[in-house]
Design an enzyme around this catalytic site. Structure first.
Site: not given
Ligand code: UD1
Ligand code: CA
Length: 472
Positions: A16, A76, A172, A389
């Site tokens: 998602r 995994q 949970n 430069y």
């Protein structure tokens, strides 16, 4: 030791997020999601940390080896569920003592809450404990099913829950503590007989309970700590919650934050007492800000060291040191390697990189300073450019003490301006200017009289000049 082994599950795809970056590497408050979890876990000083990686494996492993090389990673290959991931983390190991299992995508969890949870688990001698919270919108979470006597019975996933169970608000968190030996024993007993056809780690709790083991659901007061990140909306929500938490911490430490909703301070930054932060400012990376400094509005500091009493107004600075009492801005850009000594000034519309500006020296307006060393008490006139430069290489410029660089000077590097020297405004300085000299590097002015009257006859300018002539 409160915990021997910590297992972090971080193999999920994060579908998602719709991202090319692994979900756990998305950043909030200056750290990847996984980095916040690692910081909370390190607080517990476990013997070993095992992290299950899958999606975006290479980049996740690279990050882990950078910030926590002592952790072990387990691969995994294919999603098999939180139970499967835990099986892989345990496989081939003889794990004893307390095991903590949690997810890699919960950046709000604090080490303190984890320690308090482990304290309940260990002192109660439970075989398994789960950290829970009352969530105002429990949709998507596993629900905590309790027995008639209010003890933990089991956890049911949203997709497997009855209509009645869906009305349970206690969820949970995905954080568990186990007795290691008993977890090793029961992890093989879970099956994929559920709506998702996955191995659920949550089922271990119910299995242990049925076997007569003691289990506990430990309720966490602040439900925001368990919030996980599954999409960009939750990513922004977590970032905002962490922002508030960090800002509140610094305000308690004596920092004035004018508008906490627009002030973003990374967890890795440090602020002293009586610092004031004005709206729209970001204090990022390893930035440290000393006592009394004033930051903002609309200022972004990344990996900077801001000393006592300095002020940075409407500016951006990266890897720079801003000395005691120094002032920056508005609208300045200090790039990597800028060092402003005590009382120095980088004024409006000034860009500086890889340069040091000495004590009480000033670059007040519209200048570019690159690859330079500037002494003390020197003033760099408006619109001066350090031409560092040459199109191929970068060169250094040295400017001494108490120098006065005239406005619009081009200092063509490599070049050196001696102590107390001047340059004439508008000069292009290609050669060294000795101490006490003035360098003049510009064409002498000539005026062509009547040019406008001849070449721009009839124009407004010509008419204005004529009128002036008549008036005398
Ligand atoms: C899980 C819990 C749910 C809980 C919620 C809290 C289960 C079955 N459900 O649900 O009860 O309320 O977390 O956020 O555990 N992961 C792997 N490999 C896998 C599957 C998952 O490493 O094969 C990792 C994920 O990267 C993630 C964590 O485990 O970090 C949780 O997985 P996720 O798919 O987010 O579980 P939820 O459905 O949110
Ligand atoms: Ca989740």
């Amino acid at each position: 030791m409160a915990v021997e082994t910590v297992i972090i599950l971080a193999a999920g795809e994060g579908t998602r997020m719709k991202s090319n970056t692994a979900k756990v590497l998305h950043r909030v408050a200056g750290r990847p999601l996984l980095g916040h979890v690692l910081a909370a876990v390190e607080h517990l000083q476990p013997k070993e940390i095992r992290i299950v990686v899958g999606s975006g494996r290479q980049s996740v492993e690279e990050y882990i080896s950078e910030v926590l090389p002592s952790a072990t990673t387990i691969f995994q290959e294919k999603r098999g569920g939180t139970g499967h991931a835990t099986q892989l983390a345990l496989a081939g190991n003889d794990i004893r003592g307390t095991v903590l299992v949690l997810a890699g995508d919960t950046p709000m969890l604090t080490g303190q809450s984890l320690a308090a949870f482990l304290q309940v688990h260990n002192s109660g001698n439970f075989t398994a404990s789960v950290l829970t919270a009352e969530h105002p919108d429990p949709t998507g979470y596993g629900r905590i099913v309790r027995t008639a006597s209010d003890e933990l019975s089991h956890i049911v996933e949203e997709r497997d829950a009855t209509d009645e169970e869906k009305f349970i608000f206690e969820v949970n968190s995905g954080v568990y503590a186990f007795d290691g030996a008993k977890l090793m024993n029961s992890i093989g007993k879970i099956t994929d007989a559920n709506a998702q056809g996955e191995l659920y780690l949550t089922d271990v709790i119910g299995i242990l309970k049925r076997e007569g083991e003691s289990t506990a659901a430990v309720l966490l007061e602040d439900f925001t700590e368990i919030l996980g990140v599954n999409d960009r909306i939750q990513l922004a929500e977590s970032a905002a919650l962490l922002r508030d938490r960090i800002n509140e911490h610094w305000m308690r430490e004596g920092v004035t934050i004018i508008d906490p909703t627009t002030t973003w301070i990374d967890v890795t930054a440090q602020l002293g007492r009586d610092v004031t932060v004005h709206p729209g400012s970001s204090i990022l990376g390893t930035t440290t800000i000393a006592t009394g400094a004033v930051i903002g509005p609309r200022t972004t500091l990344t990996d900077c060291d801001v000393k006592e009493g300095a002020a940075v107004l409407e500016s951006i600075a990266i890897e720079s040191v801003i000395g005691e009492g120094a002032t920056v801005g508005p609208f300045s850009y200090l790039r990597s390697g800028t060092f402003l000594d005590e009382g120095a000034k980088a004024g409006a519309f000034v860009e500086i990189k890889n340069s040091s500006v000495g004590r009480a020296s000033k670059v007040p307006h519209l200048s570019y300073v690159g690859d330079a060393t500037i002494g003390e008490g020197t003033n760099i006139g408006a619109a001066t450019i350090f031409v560092n430069y040459d199109g191929v290489d970068k060169h250094h410029t040295t400017v001494g003490d108490h120098v006065r660089i005239g406005s619009d000077t081009m200092l063509i590097a490599p070049v050196s301006i001696g102590d107390g020297a001047y340059t004439a405004a508008g000069s292009v300085i290609t050669e060294d200017v000795p101490a006490g000299a003035i360098g003049v590097g510009r064409a002498k002015q000539r005026n062509v009289l009547g040019w406008v009257l001849r070449k721009r006859a009839g124009s407004k300018s010509a008419k204005a000049a004529e009128a002036k002539e008549k008036k005398g």
